[in-house]
Design a protein around this motif. Structure first.
Motif, short mmCIF file in Angstrom:
data_model
loop_
_atom_site.label_atom_id
_atom_site.label_comp_id
_atom_site.label_asym_id
_atom_site.label_seq_id
_atom_site.Cartn_x
_atom_site.Cartn_y
_atom_site.Cartn_z
N GLU A 32 0.83 -1.20 0.00
CA GLU A 32 0.00 0.00 0.00
C GLU A 32 0.87 1.25 0.00
OE1 GLU A 32 -3.62 2.08 2.58
OE2 GLU A 32 -2.68 0.24 3.29
N ASN A 33 1.93 1.25 0.81
CA ASN A 33 2.84 2.40 0.84
C ASN A 33 3.50 2.60 -0.51
OD1 ASN A 33 2.27 2.93 3.50
ND2 ASN A 33 4.02 1.80 4.31
N LEU A 34 3.91 1.50 -1.13
CA LEU A 34 4.55 1.59 -2.45
C LEU A 34 3.59 2.20 -3.47
CD1 LEU A 34 7.16 0.78 -4.01
CD2 LEU A 34 5.97 -1.31 -4.65
N ALA A 35 2.32 1.79 -3.43
CA ALA A 35 1.31 2.33 -4.36
C ALA A 35 1.10 3.82 -4.11
CB ALA A 35 0.01 1.56 -4.21
N ARG A 36 1.08 4.23 -2.85
CA ARG A 36 0.86 5.64 -2.53
C ARG A 36 2.03 6.50 -2.99
NH1 ARG A 36 -1.76 5.40 3.62
NH2 ARG A 36 -3.83 4.68 2.95
N VAL A 37 3.23 6.01 -2.79
CA VAL A 37 4.42 6.77 -3.22
C VAL A 37 4.46 6.86 -4.74
CG1 VAL A 37 6.94 6.86 -3.21
CG2 VAL A 37 5.72 6.13 -1.16
N LYS A 38 4.15 5.76 -5.42
CA LYS A 38 4.15 5.77 -6.89
C LYS A 38 3.10 6.75 -7.40
CE LYS A 38 4.06 2.79 -10.95
NZ LYS A 38 3.29 3.73 -11.76
N TYR A 39 1.92 6.75 -6.76
CA TYR A 39 0.87 7.71 -7.12
C TYR A 39 1.39 9.14 -7.00
CZ TYR A 39 -2.95 10.92 -6.06
OH TYR A 39 -3.77 12.02 -6.01
N SER A 40 2.09 9.44 -5.90
CA SER A 40 2.61 10.79 -5.67
C SER A 40 3.61 11.18 -6.75
CB SER A 40 3.28 10.87 -4.29
OG SER A 40 2.37 10.55 -3.27
N ILE A 41 4.52 10.26 -7.06
CA ILE A 41 5.53 10.54 -8.09
C ILE A 41 4.87 10.78 -9.45
CG2 ILE A 41 7.45 9.52 -9.39
CD1 ILE A 41 8.22 8.03 -6.79
N ASP A 42 3.96 9.90 -9.82
CA ASP A 42 3.30 10.01 -11.13
C ASP A 42 2.46 11.29 -11.22
OD1 ASP A 42 4.43 7.62 -11.83
OD2 ASP A 42 2.62 6.42 -11.49
N PHE A 43 1.79 11.64 -10.11
CA PHE A 43 0.92 12.82 -10.10
C PHE A 43 1.73 14.10 -10.26
CE2 PHE A 43 -1.91 15.91 -7.83
CZ PHE A 43 -2.95 15.86 -8.74
N ILE A 44 2.87 14.17 -9.58
CA ILE A 44 3.73 15.35 -9.72
C ILE A 44 4.26 15.46 -11.14
CG2 ILE A 44 5.91 16.41 -8.99
CD1 ILE A 44 5.45 15.17 -6.22
N LYS A 45 4.74 14.34 -11.67
CA LYS A 45 5.31 14.35 -13.02
C LYS A 45 4.26 14.66 -14.09
CE LYS A 45 9.28 11.31 -12.27
NZ LYS A 45 9.94 10.05 -12.66
N GLU A 46 3.01 14.32 -13.81
CA GLU A 46 1.92 14.61 -14.75
C GLU A 46 1.72 16.12 -14.92
OE1 GLU A 46 -2.94 14.01 -15.12
OE2 GLU A 46 -1.81 12.92 -13.60
#
Length: 290
Positions: A3-17
């Motif tokens: 779950e933590n990995l998914a949340r961090v990946k979401y944060s990275i992808d959202f910023i880069k978007e």
């Protein structure tokens, strides 16, 4: 960890978007960095990644709400446009005491027949064509209370579709107000995106956190390959041909003669499962992740 990995990946992808980052050959070479697991573990405690994730999730929700509101308002504008020439507030219709009104649309092909029948059968009545488009005629009818039932029958016969009135102002004023709100939504959206871009500096830390949780999952995955008893530990896996001697030397140093190892070539069934290890020079190494 998943779950933590998914949340961090979401944060990275959202910023880069929403915040452009370096791309191309220079980015791949410059962004490569080496860090030990111990350094990674120590660094992770100083990163408030969960607060970052919560802030980004709130901003994502804000953008979604703004987009939903904009879509709804545009739908309201489209519904009101045919009535923009209706020059009275809708609230005025509620004040009619001695008359009945009908406001809505009929198929354009029935316009002439409806007008003729209305003029023939309804002596105490008024009808106004507010607007037309390629398919429909939008009209307003006013009749005496006594003629309301007859008027309604005529309208029903020609497929009259009544307008649902949810507002009190003039259509033109409503449209103008909705357009102002769309302009405000656009500004609020730009402000939210700028706030998202302010998190760009946190990307390196978030990527460290991602590597940390990813490494934990990988370690758990590797552990699942072990067969354990009270006295032995058995592991099966793959190793590069040139690393076989190095592995045996390491085992000798650690457990001396207290081990058994056997090397086998992969079977035909296993060939598709064999991992590929790239061996490149320093320049080509930047492309190994592709």
């Amino acid at each position: 960890n998943q779950e933590n990995l998914a949340r961090v990946k979401y944060s990275i992808d959202f910023i880069k978007e929403h915040a452009p980052t370096k791309s191309g050959l220079l980015s791949m070479i410059e962004d490569k960095r080496a860090i030990s697991y111990e350094e990674l573990n120590n660094s992770i405690t100083a990163v408030s990644w969960e607060e970052t994730w919560k802030s980004l999730r709130n901003l994502d929700s804000k953008l979604s709400n703004l987009e939903n509101e904009r879509t709804k308002i545009e739908g309201e504008i489209d519904a009101l446009k045919p009535w923009s020439n209706f020059d009275a507030p809708f609230d005025y219709l509620k004040e009619l005491k001695l008359s009945s009104y009908f406001i809505g649309s009929v198929g354009k092909q029935y316009e002439d027949k409806l007008l003729n029948e209305f003029s023939e059968k309804i002596q105490e009545g008024y009808i106004e064509i507010v607007s037309r488009n390629t398919q429909d005629t939008f009209l307003f009818l006013l009749t005496s209370k006594e003629m309301a039932a007859d008027s309604e029958e005529i309208l029903k016969f020609y497929g009259f579709s009544p307008l649902t009135i949810n507002y009190s102002e003039k259509p033109e004023d409503l449209i103008r107000g909705f357009k102002r709100r769309i302009d405000e939504i656009h500004k609020e959206r730009l402000e939210a995106i700028e706030e998202i871009k302010s998190f760009k500096d946190r990307l390196p830390d978030l990527e460290l956190v991602y590597e940390y949780y990813n490494s934990l999952l990988m370690r758990n995955s590797v552990a699942s390959n072990f067969l354990r008893t009270k006295n032995t530990i058995t592991i099966m896996g793959w190793i590069a041909e040139e690393k076989k001697n190095e592995l045996e030397d390491t085992l000798n140093k650690v457990v001396r003669d207290n081990y058994y190892i056997d090397f086998e070539e992969p079977t035909e069934i296993e060939e598709d499962q064999v991992p590929i290890k790239l061996k490149n020079n320093s320049f080509s190494a930047a492309f190994e992740g592709i």
